[in-house]
Enzyme design. Sequence first.
Site, PDB file in Angstrom:
ATOM      1  N   SER A   1       0.850  -1.190   0.000  1.00 59.68           N
ATOM      2  CA  SER A   1       0.000   0.000   0.000  1.00 59.68           C
ATOM      3  C   SER A   1       0.879   1.231   0.000  1.00 59.68           C
ATOM      4  O   SER A   1       2.055   1.172   0.384  1.00 59.68           O
ATOM      5  CB  SER A   1      -0.884   0.002   1.266  1.00 59.68           C
ATOM      6  OG  SER A   1      -1.540   1.248   1.430  1.00 59.68           O
TER       7      SER A   1
ATOM      8  N   TYR B   1      -2.576  -0.715  10.488  1.00 67.23           N
ATOM      9  CA  TYR B   1      -2.450  -1.017   9.065  1.00 67.23           C
ATOM     10  C   TYR B   1      -1.091  -0.564   8.539  1.00 67.23           C
ATOM     11  O   TYR B   1      -0.420  -1.301   7.798  1.00 67.23           O
ATOM     12  CB  TYR B   1      -3.581  -0.340   8.290  1.00 67.23           C
ATOM     13  CG  TYR B   1      -3.635  -0.713   6.833  1.00 67.23           C
ATOM     14  CD1 TYR B   1      -4.088  -1.976   6.444  1.00 67.23           C
ATOM     15  CD2 TYR B   1      -3.247   0.178   5.844  1.00 67.23           C
ATOM     16  CE1 TYR B   1      -4.151  -2.330   5.102  1.00 67.23           C
ATOM     17  CE2 TYR B   1      -3.304  -0.164   4.500  1.00 67.23           C
ATOM     18  CZ  TYR B   1      -3.760  -1.418   4.139  1.00 67.23           C
ATOM     19  OH  TYR B   1      -3.809  -1.767   2.804  1.00 67.23           O
TER      20      TYR B   1
END
Length: 219
Positions: A133, A146
Amino acid sequence: MKKSILITGCSSGIGYYAAHGLHARGYRVFATARRQESVEMLLAEGLESFQLDLNDSSSIQHAVEETLRRSNGELYALFNNGGYGLPGAVEDLRREALRAQFETNLFGWVELTNLILPAMRKQGYGRIIQNSSVLGFAAMPFRGAYNASKYAVEGWSDTLRLELRGSRIFVSLIEPGPILTQFRANAMKAFERYIDVERSIHREKYLAILNRLNKPGPA
């Protein structure tokens, strides 16, 4: 023989579109998902699909066995994609919450990859694609769990790449930003499970996050 690829997290988003896109390009796609209803949807859309729950070692083992059975022991590529995001300030994250985030976003990937690698080494080639990501290299507030899981994916992927040098097994890492997916809905469920909004010093900020997560339409 068609090149085959095993993809995790195909119920929506990147996994879903990668599965259909590669299938349309002639690849043999094993599109996996955690929920049986997602598997049924993928089967109805013409893909080969079966369950793979990254939180469950027996599910991972079974999915690998099924993949290699169907492909006669050969697999061109593995796309580690399945995962979710847990919103929340770092100071509000319990060990239980962090463990759950890493179980899905890192530990499941490592276990799956380690089960696939012997087949790739035996055949003498392969590709491992890691869906990291933008948050794997640029942190954002209220995304600590995350962020940490994706930073870990980056370090693991770089190490794996070095260790596989000369094996003809190649590691690729992608770092996408926001896309249309069920990611937001899944993040909302995790937030409600692990974050105590009313007792947090960040209550007002959380209420703003909740308003954003609950609004209709695409994120």
